[in-house]
Design a protein around this motif. Sequence first.
Motif, PDB file in Angstrom:
ATOM      1  N   ILE A 132       0.950  -1.491  -0.104  1.00  0.00           N
ATOM      2  CA  ILE A 132      -0.301   0.179   0.313  1.00  0.00           C
ATOM      3  C   ILE A 132       0.873   1.204   0.086  1.00  0.00           C
ATOM      4  CG2 ILE A 132      -1.817  -0.807   1.432  1.00  0.00           C
ATOM      5  CD1 ILE A 132      -0.650   0.615   3.256  1.00  0.00           C
ATOM      6  N   GLY A 133       2.058   0.788  -0.482  1.00  0.00           N
ATOM      7  CA  GLY A 133       3.170   2.319  -0.651  1.00  0.00           C
ATOM      8  C   GLY A 133       3.576   3.034   0.642  1.00  0.00           C
ATOM      9  N   LEU A 134       3.676   2.229   1.830  1.00  0.00           N
ATOM     10  CA  LEU A 134       4.695   2.552   3.573  1.00  0.00           C
ATOM     11  C   LEU A 134       5.636   2.023   3.539  1.00  0.00           C
ATOM     12  CD1 LEU A 134       0.975   1.835   5.973  1.00  0.00           C
ATOM     13  CD2 LEU A 134       1.784   4.209   4.743  1.00  0.00           C
ATOM     14  N   VAL A 135       6.761   2.529   4.380  1.00  0.00           N
ATOM     15  CA  VAL A 135       8.018   2.376   3.758  1.00  0.00           C
ATOM     16  C   VAL A 135       7.858   1.965   5.666  1.00  0.00           C
ATOM     17  CG1 VAL A 135      10.205   2.400   3.549  1.00  0.00           C
ATOM     18  CG2 VAL A 135       8.150   2.591   1.533  1.00  0.00           C
ATOM     19  N   ASN A 136       8.656   1.059   5.923  1.00  0.00           N
ATOM     20  CA  ASN A 136       8.699   1.248   7.189  1.00  0.00           C
ATOM     21  C   ASN A 136      10.520   1.215   7.223  1.00  0.00           C
ATOM     22  OD1 ASN A 136       6.999   1.098   8.914  1.00  0.00           O
ATOM     23  ND2 ASN A 136       6.815  -1.556   8.320  1.00  0.00           N
ATOM     24  N   GLY A 157       4.890   7.468   4.399  1.00  0.00           N
ATOM     25  CA  GLY A 157       3.078   6.969   3.470  1.00  0.00           C
ATOM     26  C   GLY A 157       3.250   8.286   2.216  1.00  0.00           C
ATOM     27  N   ASN A 158       4.758   8.812   1.477  1.00  0.00           N
ATOM     28  CA  ASN A 158       4.115   9.812   0.875  1.00  0.00           C
ATOM     29  C   ASN A 158       3.876   8.729  -0.997  1.00  0.00           C
ATOM     30  OD1 ASN A 158       6.925  10.727   2.396  1.00  0.00           O
ATOM     31  ND2 ASN A 158       5.998  12.109   1.385  1.00  0.00           N
ATOM     32  N   LEU A 159       4.034   7.754  -0.684  1.00  0.00           N
ATOM     33  CA  LEU A 159       3.812   7.105  -1.862  1.00  0.00           C
ATOM     34  C   LEU A 159       2.395   5.724  -1.425  1.00  0.00           C
ATOM     35  CD1 LEU A 159       6.628   6.027  -3.486  1.00  0.00           C
ATOM     36  CD2 LEU A 159       5.766   7.337  -3.943  1.00  0.00           C
ATOM     37  N   THR A 160       1.448   5.711  -2.648  1.00  0.00           N
ATOM     38  CA  THR A 160      -0.111   4.990  -2.416  1.00  0.00           C
ATOM     39  C   THR A 160       0.215   3.669  -2.842  1.00  0.00           C
ATOM     40  OG1 THR A 160      -0.848   6.388  -3.728  1.00  0.00           O
ATOM     41  CG2 THR A 160      -0.844   7.445  -2.021  1.00  0.00           C
ATOM     42  N   THR A 161       0.661   3.160  -4.268  1.00  0.00           N
ATOM     43  CA  THR A 161       0.702   1.965  -4.082  1.00  0.00           C
ATOM     44  C   THR A 161       2.209   1.230  -4.433  1.00  0.00           C
ATOM     45  OG1 THR A 161       1.844   3.258  -6.249  1.00  0.00           O
ATOM     46  CG2 THR A 161      -0.801   2.799  -6.577  1.00  0.00           C
TER      47      THR A 161
END
Length: 567
Positions: free
Chosen positions: A456-460, A482-486
Amino acid sequence: MGKQSRKRQKTSKEDVQPLGSSTVVDDADKDDEERQLESMLFGVPYVPSQKSDGKRRADDADVVVISDVEDGATERHLKELENMLDSDLFFIDDGAGSSSIKAPALDEGASEHDENESGADIAIEEEPLPHEPETVDDTAITESDPDDSNIQVSLTSHTRLRKLRDAPAEDTVGGREYERRLRRQYEQINPTPEWATKARKKSHPKRQRSTSGSEPEVEVDVEDIIPDLLASTGGISGGKKPKTLSPGIISVDRLRDANQAAPAEGEIKSLQFHPSPQIPILLTASTDRRLRLFHVDGLTNPHAQTLHIPSLPLTNAMFHPSGSSILLTGPRPFYYTYDLQSGTSHLWTSCAFNPTGDVLAIAGRRGHIHLVDWRSGAAQVVAGLKANAGIRSLWWSRSDRSGPGALLSLTEDAQVYVWDVGQRKCVKRWQDEGGFGSRLMGGDQGGKYLAIGSNIGLVNMYSADSALSLDVPKLKPLKTLGNLTTNISCLSYNHDAQLLAMASSVKKDQMRLVHLPSLTVFGNWPTTSTPLGHVTAMDFSTGSEYLAIGNNRGRVLLYQLRDYTGQ
């Protein structure tokens, strides 16, 4: 029809004399001036007119030949000129009624002939305009056209000239002021490099002038920089340590596409710069089953070589850590290796290298991980590891506490396994926070950061030391981006772990650049007008001078990072 006879051209029987012949035609109507001109143009001998008596009427400088056929008005006019001074005969016309340019008068004892024989130019002294100070700096114009002061330029006539105005209501300026503002605008866009400014100040002792006109001139003696430059082995702009990047703004320049010399005919699946900083080679693997190598110089980026593999649809290509070979993989139960030195390829039955390049980890089916001994050259599987779910991603750590490097695997259920390769067992397992369909994992070369991207585009973002430490059973991310959505498809770090590029290939222009020390995204680049397309692969060069971005149209965009090039 009968054959018509050709008409012959009539030729004159008169003899035609070529130009420059020795025959001289003495025309009585020609005066001496016309004869001299004819001699210079056509090369015929000069023959003076027999009707002129050659009266000399001039001073020490000029000789004037007067013909007897001229009227008496000319002789009276010459007599009037004999009693006039040379300064009254000549003047400099600048096109204005009141000129600020003064021409020095010739000495009465010297003739014009003496001045012309010496070859000296006439010195023109200019008085400064009212708005300019008496003394100017070193960048002031030393030579200019006197007519510039009479030119009037409208700053509102063109859109590009409006930026030269000092006030919104300002319209027309003079030529000198227009030139000064153009120079000021150029220096704002292209500032003088720091090394050039220092070298100019230290080149020799000089007089520094005040631009305000109120302060007195001060003599400043500085040491010469030439001995320092000759004693140094580095360049003028070299020898500086890379500066720490500041968050928020980054300087990026667009260059010619890296693969413009040989574009791909399909989507770019993988790209990587050569691990050696002395070899500026970029590899690209595309869906047309071709591997291409380019010499990246930032200007023409010439094409070096193309390798076609019809039997293997390429999905990944990477350099061996030593840079001697290339590993090519795809959706087949085998892979290729290409030896750069010998130019030969090998096929072995049956994908991340450990830091030394001795072991290759291959993700198999149903959670199996195959360990291949790369040193033997026979691609022999020496060991195997087994996770409880399918493997999504692999990454080798460079941590010293793990010996030659620990292997981390990300599974489909968002579990991260830490493997001790020597003991062939899992020493730690932890859950990615959120569990949002984790699909990609990657860390930097120094083993400082670990990033996990989701569907969902989240990067931890995690600390790599905490991820490997047995004393920290449950990890908390340093920050969730959370700057990207895909779904995240690309993660790439630069060499000093200050930058992270993350991208998604689902939507167009889904790519962001992260400042790792502050864990914030740069806001000035990329912009909405950056032609990224659907980003499918990314990589930084060895020294982070370049950033290559591949897309689904077969293009590899090339950008230059000014902070790492010293520009």
